[in-house]
Design a protein around this motif. Sequence first.
Motif, PDB file in Angstrom:
ATOM      1  N   LEU A 176     -43.739 -15.420 -42.410  1.00 59.31           N
ATOM      2  CA  LEU A 176     -44.641 -14.813 -41.424  1.00 59.31           C
ATOM      3  C   LEU A 176     -43.857 -14.053 -40.361  1.00 59.31           C
ATOM      4  O   LEU A 176     -44.240 -12.936 -39.975  1.00 59.31           O
ATOM      5  N   ALA A 177     -42.759 -14.634 -39.885  1.00 60.50           N
ATOM      6  CA  ALA A 177     -41.938 -13.944 -38.885  1.00 60.50           C
ATOM      7  C   ALA A 177     -41.354 -12.659 -39.457  1.00 60.50           C
ATOM      8  O   ALA A 177     -41.316 -11.625 -38.776  1.00 60.50           O
ATOM      9  N   ALA A 178     -40.896 -12.702 -40.719  1.00 54.69           N
ATOM     10  CA  ALA A 178     -40.344 -11.496 -41.351  1.00 54.69           C
ATOM     11  C   ALA A 178     -41.424 -10.437 -41.524  1.00 54.69           C
ATOM     12  O   ALA A 178     -41.175  -9.232 -41.329  1.00 54.69           O
ATOM     13  N   ALA A 179     -42.635 -10.855 -41.875  1.00 58.00           N
ATOM     14  CA  ALA A 179     -43.740  -9.900 -42.021  1.00 58.00           C
ATOM     15  C   ALA A 179     -44.069  -9.234 -40.695  1.00 58.00           C
ATOM     16  O   ALA A 179     -44.329  -8.023 -40.640  1.00 58.00           O
ATOM     17  N   ALA A 180     -44.062 -10.011 -39.612  1.00 60.16           N
ATOM     18  CA  ALA A 180     -44.345  -9.438 -38.288  1.00 60.16           C
ATOM     19  C   ALA A 180     -43.283  -8.427 -37.899  1.00 60.16           C
ATOM     20  O   ALA A 180     -43.592  -7.368 -37.329  1.00 60.16           O
ATOM     21  N   ARG A 181     -42.011  -8.731 -38.181  1.00 60.58           N
ATOM     22  CA  ARG A 181     -40.942  -7.770 -37.861  1.00 60.58           C
ATOM     23  C   ARG A 181     -41.105  -6.493 -38.670  1.00 60.58           C
ATOM     24  O   ARG A 181     -40.905  -5.386 -38.155  1.00 60.58           O
ATOM     25  N   THR A 182     -41.440  -6.640 -39.945  1.00 60.45           N
ATOM     26  CA  THR A 182     -41.661  -5.459 -40.788  1.00 60.45           C
ATOM     27  C   THR A 182     -42.802  -4.609 -40.229  1.00 60.45           C
ATOM     28  O   THR A 182     -42.691  -3.380 -40.131  1.00 60.45           O
ATOM     29  N   PHE A 183     -43.897  -5.259 -39.862  1.00 57.90           N
ATOM     30  CA  PHE A 183     -45.035  -4.541 -39.289  1.00 57.90           C
ATOM     31  C   PHE A 183     -44.635  -3.808 -38.015  1.00 57.90           C
ATOM     32  O   PHE A 183     -44.962  -2.628 -37.833  1.00 57.90           O
ATOM     33  N   ASP A 184     -43.917  -4.495 -37.113  1.00 56.91           N
ATOM     34  CA  ASP A 184     -43.517  -3.864 -35.843  1.00 56.91           C
ATOM     35  C   ASP A 184     -42.619  -2.658 -36.082  1.00 56.91           C
ATOM     36  O   ASP A 184     -42.803  -1.596 -35.485  1.00 56.91           O
ATOM     37  N   ASP A 185     -41.618  -2.833 -36.958  1.00 60.24           N
ATOM     38  CA  ASP A 185     -40.666  -1.743 -37.200  1.00 60.24           C
ATOM     39  C   ASP A 185     -41.347  -0.522 -37.797  1.00 60.24           C
ATOM     40  O   ASP A 185     -40.994   0.621 -37.482  1.00 60.24           O
ATOM     41  N   ILE A 186     -42.317  -0.755 -38.653  1.00 64.94           N
ATOM     42  CA  ILE A 186     -42.996   0.365 -39.312  1.00 64.94           C
ATOM     43  C   ILE A 186     -44.096   0.941 -38.425  1.00 64.94           C
ATOM     44  O   ILE A 186     -44.231   2.164 -38.277  1.00 64.94           O
ATOM     45  N   ALA A 187     -44.863   0.061 -37.794  1.00 64.70           N
ATOM     46  CA  ALA A 187     -45.999   0.528 -36.983  1.00 64.70           C
ATOM     47  C   ALA A 187     -45.547   1.334 -35.778  1.00 64.70           C
ATOM     48  O   ALA A 187     -46.249   2.236 -35.329  1.00 64.70           O
ATOM     49  N   TYR A 188     -44.355   1.037 -35.257  1.00 67.23           N
ATOM     50  CA  TYR A 188     -43.886   1.740 -34.061  1.00 67.23           C
ATOM     51  C   TYR A 188     -42.815   2.781 -34.385  1.00 67.23           C
ATOM     52  O   TYR A 188     -42.074   3.211 -33.516  1.00 67.23           O
ATOM     53  N   GLY A 189     -42.717   3.172 -35.669  1.00 69.42           N
ATOM     54  CA  GLY A 189     -41.938   4.340 -36.041  1.00 69.42           C
ATOM     55  C   GLY A 189     -40.439   4.164 -36.137  1.00 69.42           C
ATOM     56  O   GLY A 189     -39.704   5.142 -36.200  1.00 69.42           O
ATOM     57  N   GLU A 190     -39.926   2.930 -36.185  1.00 66.84           N
ATOM     58  CA  GLU A 190     -38.490   2.732 -36.250  1.00 66.84           C
ATOM     59  C   GLU A 190     -37.983   2.506 -37.675  1.00 66.84           C
ATOM     60  O   GLU A 190     -36.791   2.396 -37.908  1.00 66.84           O
ATOM     61  N   ARG A 191     -38.895   2.366 -38.613  1.00 61.87           N
ATOM     62  CA  ARG A 191     -38.508   2.134 -40.001  1.00 61.87           C
ATOM     63  C   ARG A 191     -39.492   2.854 -40.898  1.00 61.87           C
ATOM     64  O   ARG A 191     -40.692   2.924 -40.599  1.00 61.87           O
ATOM     65  N   THR A 192     -38.999   3.371 -41.998  1.00 56.14           N
ATOM     66  CA  THR A 192     -39.857   4.063 -42.957  1.00 56.14           C
ATOM     67  C   THR A 192     -40.500   3.057 -43.895  1.00 56.14           C
ATOM     68  O   THR A 192     -39.814   2.211 -44.470  1.00 56.14           O
ATOM     69  N   ALA A 193     -41.809   3.144 -44.035  1.00 55.55           N
ATOM     70  CA  ALA A 193     -42.520   2.234 -44.927  1.00 55.55           C
ATOM     71  C   ALA A 193     -42.307   2.655 -46.379  1.00 55.55           C
ATOM     72  O   ALA A 193     -42.113   3.828 -46.684  1.00 55.55           O
ATOM     73  N   ASP A 194     -42.346   1.681 -47.265  1.00 60.15           N
ATOM     74  CA  ASP A 194     -42.254   1.968 -48.690  1.00 60.15           C
ATOM     75  C   ASP A 194     -43.095   0.942 -49.440  1.00 60.15           C
ATOM     76  O   ASP A 194     -43.716   0.051 -48.856  1.00 60.15           O
ATOM     77  N   GLN A 195     -43.111   1.073 -50.746  1.00 62.97           N
ATOM     78  CA  GLN A 195     -43.945   0.193 -51.555  1.00 62.97           C
ATOM     79  C   GLN A 195     -43.516  -1.264 -51.430  1.00 62.97           C
ATOM     80  O   GLN A 195     -44.364  -2.166 -51.406  1.00 62.97           O
ATOM     81  N   SER A 196     -42.221  -1.503 -51.341  1.00 65.52           N
ATOM     82  CA  SER A 196     -41.744  -2.881 -51.271  1.00 65.52           C
ATOM     83  C   SER A 196     -42.223  -3.569 -49.996  1.00 65.52           C
ATOM     84  O   SER A 196     -42.558  -4.766 -50.020  1.00 65.52           O
ATOM     85  N   ALA A 197     -42.277  -2.855 -48.886  1.00 65.66           N
ATOM     86  CA  ALA A 197     -42.779  -3.441 -47.645  1.00 65.66           C
ATOM     87  C   ALA A 197     -44.254  -3.814 -47.776  1.00 65.66           C
ATOM     88  O   ALA A 197     -44.689  -4.882 -47.317  1.00 65.66           O
ATOM     89  N   TYR A 198     -45.019  -2.929 -48.393  1.00 69.30           N
ATOM     90  CA  TYR A 198     -46.436  -3.228 -48.605  1.00 69.30           C
ATOM     91  C   TYR A 198     -46.609  -4.425 -49.529  1.00 69.30           C
ATOM     92  O   TYR A 198     -47.418  -5.326 -49.266  1.00 69.30           O
ATOM     93  N   ARG A 199     -45.862  -4.463 -50.640  1.00 69.38           N
ATOM     94  CA  ARG A 199     -45.988  -5.559 -51.589  1.00 69.38           C
ATOM     95  C   ARG A 199     -45.617  -6.888 -50.945  1.00 69.38           C
ATOM     96  O   ARG A 199     -46.222  -7.923 -51.243  1.00 69.38           O
ATOM     97  N   LEU A 200     -44.625  -6.870 -50.042  1.00 72.01           N
ATOM     98  CA  LEU A 200     -44.223  -8.097 -49.352  1.00 72.01           C
ATOM     99  C   LEU A 200     -45.396  -8.680 -48.567  1.00 72.01           C
ATOM    100  O   LEU A 200     -45.697  -9.886 -48.662  1.00 72.01           O
ATOM    101  N   LEU A 201     -46.091  -7.848 -47.812  1.00 74.43           N
ATOM    102  CA  LEU A 201     -47.215  -8.320 -47.023  1.00 74.43           C
ATOM    103  C   LEU A 201     -48.404  -8.694 -47.904  1.00 74.43           C
ATOM    104  O   LEU A 201     -49.115  -9.665 -47.638  1.00 74.43           O
ATOM    105  N   HIS A 202     -48.622  -7.911 -48.946  1.00 77.80           N
ATOM    106  CA  HIS A 202     -49.748  -8.174 -49.848  1.00 77.80           C
ATOM    107  C   HIS A 202     -49.588  -9.529 -50.525  1.00 77.80           C
ATOM    108  O   HIS A 202     -50.534 -10.336 -50.589  1.00 77.80           O
ATOM    109  N   GLU A 203     -48.406  -9.816 -51.051  1.00 80.23           N
ATOM    110  CA  GLU A 203     -48.171 -11.080 -51.724  1.00 80.23           C
ATOM    111  C   GLU A 203     -48.234 -12.248 -50.754  1.00 80.23           C
ATOM    112  O   GLU A 203     -48.740 -13.326 -51.093  1.00 80.23           O
ATOM    113  N   LEU A 204     -47.727 -12.058 -49.537  1.00 75.55           N
ATOM    114  CA  LEU A 204     -47.803 -13.130 -48.548  1.00 75.55           C
ATOM    115  C   LEU A 204     -49.258 -13.426 -48.190  1.00 75.55           C
ATOM    116  O   LEU A 204     -49.648 -14.600 -48.049  1.00 75.55           O
TER     117      LEU A 204
END
Length: 230
Positions: A176-204
């Motif tokens: 859950l903590a890793a998912a929140a960090r991924t969301f923050d980094d992508i939602a606020y423009g500091e990281r580029t989203a990709d399919q693997s990031a989406y799949r991580l949250l979807h599976e969780l």
Amino acid sequence: MPNWGDRLLAAGGAPVTVPRDPAREAARDELLDAEYHKHDPSVLKRVTDWIYDHIAKALDSISGDGTTGTTGLVLFLIVAVLIGGALWWRLGAPRRAARTVQDVYGTEGPRSADRYRADAAGHAAAGRWTEAVREQMRALVRGLEERTLLDTRPGRTADEAAAEAGQALPEHAAALAAAARTFDDIAYGERTADQSAYRLLHELDRTLERTRPVLTPDASASAPSPGGAA
């Protein structure tokens, strides 16, 4: 016959002849006394003066007759690199500006978890991974609220939701903590989203739907015992 520099005065004022090497060592030790150097410029001051001196020389060389403009420009760039290195050494690596972390649901407020999941799937099918990650994280948090594992509270951030949910689902706290960090980094423009990031949250999200929460001591105490009154 001893030289003038080989004579020292005794305590009574009479001249005393001292061999040359011990006299030199005595003078050196005396000059090493910190009292003689307390007004010396610091290392940083000497480095700064050295940099300024080279800047001045480089600027003079650009406009002077003795050096071509190209050579002067090269010297100036070298000095600029030296300045940057000195500042990096003195101040350290530049820090990112503090970001403003917003409500996980944004300005539109919460919708149902199924609606978020459907929106996330639609974005993923179109390859819009940033939007897919954003909606999928919202689906995850909203699903926990609908199961009453989280209270519905306006203004909650993804990090706060992950930390609170991790108490009820301790085996998934790190995910859950890793998912929140991924969301923050992508939602606020500091990281580029990709399919693997989406799949991580979807599976969780799917995993959490099948996970039973761990009851806290207060919740266990309030639950009726098998032999208790109806």
